[in-house]
Write an enzyme that holds these catalytic residues in place. Structure first.
Site: not given
Length: 666
Positions: A544, A546
């Protein structure tokens, strides 16, 4: 027409241009901007504009059919944003996606009165303090204001509570006294909307001006008055609808809210609404203020008094502080529905005054000891919190909030120094909500990018087993990233949670063997759960990305050095040179528009790493495009990005630089 001059135009070329325009019976006004110099040529167009465009020193010509030239959308298709600095240096921006509240009494009556009101409206969410020092009253026997002393009191109250101030200018001769007192924004009242000599004087000092609509003025007459300010040199004009005179006598005036959407199509200038003077009745003000925001206004200006029954001016229409507080809470709730954000004052600590070498060392020690605060969505153990720990080491305190939108708002309000927001996952794709938040929250910029490997586990209470699970909780992204595992258990009831950590906390609180959560194994320790099965994600290459976001309220910048400002922020935050840049832009409604925009990246050899499209809130079939690109490690990044930004602005309908930052690579 508007004539944009080339940056290198010579004095001789400019003189020849002026002579040519004069021969064609045009009146001209030269306006030197931060990046470009333009000439506004007013007159009847009897020739082909190309005759001007081919003259030496001319970059392009913009023909404008409206009588108001510089105020028209033909002159500037993008919405203007007026920046008003607060005493702390924060830029209060009126326009764009923000909703701004200006509040205070009709008249400055005393120091005690202004301090009390300023405190209350500041606490409720106002970002600008209003108060009349000079009062143009219908009766010569009514209270006429405290004049210059009133300006000083107003400014003192604003400074104490961090609010820039606005007060009405009723005559040109009062301008020097208002300047001396440090008034931040000048208001032109309804009675003076067509006081053209005063408008020209105000335009020359180039301070933000709120121009109220005249009692019986048409929209075109109103915009022509704005033209006087703009043509005289004022770059920051805000229009204010305050009601017009009609045959209806139930209210003080008739609030013409239809003017707001009509103006949106005619002008680029910000629009606010004054429901206090329109209604004249206290209990009718809040509903119409609320309606103004729904109609698309950029803000409201309302009268608030701690003791309106004893007010020296317009007491019946002044809100009690409690009423204003409720109004602001209602507007906060409405803002996301209309795709806007409410502007707030940041509550930062006052700057430390340093007067000696000893105190400098003490201040440095104090600053270094203070941990920064980083907001994230979810509970303890969320992947975003792990990203905070990894990125900031032990230098940050994690602040949990309940939604992605609240991360952005926390950064704006000053509750958090930074925010950690997920933007995409290698398996589940983009987190579209945060792309939308980046578009709405214009006072937030990307300062860094963090990539975290995501490893999911199935967590349950002690004694729970796969065979007994009936319901599983997780964030939608968690479900998407474990789709293969969940396909083997299709009978489970999947229930969305605000975050994976929130899901783990919920399962712990329920204390039932039929419930499980998909979350990081770290949460097992935090919430006294057991790992039923580990590494259940679809692919071990599950990452992921960010974004680390920060407020750009305090970046005192010109348009031309935005890239430099954001690059400096990134370098200061990371200690390294930026290697990535992100833009958001929308295309013109014409064939090949997106192709031309993408051509800008190609011509500048800027490698796009991501391109996303999202529908624009409230505009059917219109889309924003989000572009991430790599930056080379040379030292020309700032100038390079500024050039790309300028080229993209020529091809796109609207462009915003989201950030120049350092991105981790995988």
């Amino acid at each position: 027409m508007v004539i944009v001059l080339k940056s290198g135009i010579s004095a001789e070329e400019k003189k020849a241009l002026a002579k040519f325009l004069g021969s064609q019976n045009f009146k001209t006004n030269e306006i030197a901007g931060e990046e470009k110099t333009i000439i506004a040529a007013v007159g009847r167009l009897k020739m082909d504009p190309h005759e001007v465009e081919v003259l030496p020193g001319v970059e392009r010509v913009i023909p404008i059919s409206k009588p108001y030239k510089m105020a028209s959308r033909e002159f500037k298709p993008q919405n203007s944003v007026v920046e008003i600095p607060s005493p702390s240096g924060q830029l209060i921006r009126v326009g764009g996606q923000r909703i701004v509240a200006m509040a205070g009494p009709c008249a400055v009556e005393s120091r005690e009165q202004m301090m009390a009101v300023a405190k209350r409206v500041s606490e409720s969410g106002a970002t600008i303090l209003r108060g009349g020092a000079y009062k143009p009253r219908t009766s010569p026997y009514s209270f006429q204001g405290l004049g210059e002393e009133g300006c000083k009191i107003l400014k003192e109250a604003g400074d104490k509570y961090g609010l820039p101030v606005v007060t009405e200018c009723v005559a040109a001769e009062y301008i020097p006294a208002m300047q001396k007192a440090g008034i931040d924004c000048y208001q032109v009242g309804a009675r003076n909307m067509q006081n053209f000599e005063m408008l020209k004087r105000l335009g020359k000092i180039n301070k933000p001006v709120i121009l109220k609509r005249g009692l019986s003025a048409t929209i075109e007459e109103w915009l022509m008055s704005a033209e006087y300010l703009l043509s005289s040199g004022c770059e920051n004009v805000i229009l204010c609808e305050r009601g017009i005179r009609t045959y209806e006598r139930a209210t003080r005036n008739t609030l013409d809210l239809s003017a707001v959407p009509i103006l949106r199509g005619l002008t680029h200038l910000p629009i606010i609404v004054d429901p206090s003077h329109a209604l004249g009745i206290r209990d009718k003000v809040s509903p119409m203020a609320f309606a103004s925001i729904a109609a698309g206004a950029d803000g409201i200006i309302v009268e608030v008094h701690c003791n309106p029954d004893k007010a020296l001016s317009d007491g019946p229409q002044s809100l009690y502080p409690e009423q204003f507080d409720k109004l602001m809470r209602d507007i906060d709730a409405l803002a996301p529905i209309v795709g806007r954000e409410v502007a707030h004052l940041r509550r930062d600590e006052a700057p430390v005054k340093i007067s000696s070498a000893k105190s400098k060392k003490a201040a440095a020690k104090k600053v270094s000891a203070k941990k920064i605060t980083v907001a994230f969505c979810g509970k303890r153990g969320a992947y975003a919190e792990q990203a905070i720990t990894r990125h900031f080491d032990d230098q940050a305190t994690a602040l949990p909030v309940d939604s992605f939108r609240e991360i952005f708002q926390s950064v704006l309000d000053g509750r958090a120094d930074y925010g950690m927001v997920p933007i995409e996952n290698s398996l589940a794709g983009s987190v579209y909500e945060n792309y939308d938040n980046l578009a709405v929250f214009e006072d937030v910029s990307i300062v860094s990018s963090v990539t975290l490997r995501i490893q999911h586990a199935l967590l349950g209470v002690k004694g729970a087993a796969l065979s007994g699970i009936k319901s599983v909780y997780s964030h939608p992204q968690g479900f998407a990233q474990c789709s293969k595992f969940l396909a083997e258990h299709s009978d489970w009831n999947k229930i969305d949670a605000a975050s994976t950590a929130s899901a783990a906390k919920f399962v712990s609180e329920k204390d039932s063997k039929v419930n499980a959560a998909i979350a990081s194994a770290v949460n097992a320790k935090y919430y006294k759960l057991c790992v039923i099965e580990d590494s259940i994600e679809d692919d071990p290459k599950n990452y992921t990305r960010f974004f680390v976001i920060a407020a750009n309220h305090f970046v005192a910048r010109k348009k031309g050095d935005l890239a430099a400002s954001l690059a400096f922020r990134a370098q200061k935050a990371e200690g390294v040179k930026p290697n990535a840049v992100s833009f958001v832009f929308s295309t013109k409604n014409e064939p090949g528009s997106l192709y031309k925009c993408l051509g800008v990246f190609d011509k500048n050899k800027l490698n796009l790493t991501r391109l996303e499209s999202r529908p624009v809130h409230g505009e059917t079939w219109k889309y924003n495009f989000y572009a991430d690109a790599e930056l080379s490690p040379d030292e020309r990044n700032v100038e390079y990005v500024s050039g790309v930004l300028e080229a993209l602005e020529k091809e796109a309908q609207g462009v915003r630089l989201l950030g120049v930052y350092n991105a981790e690579t995988r």
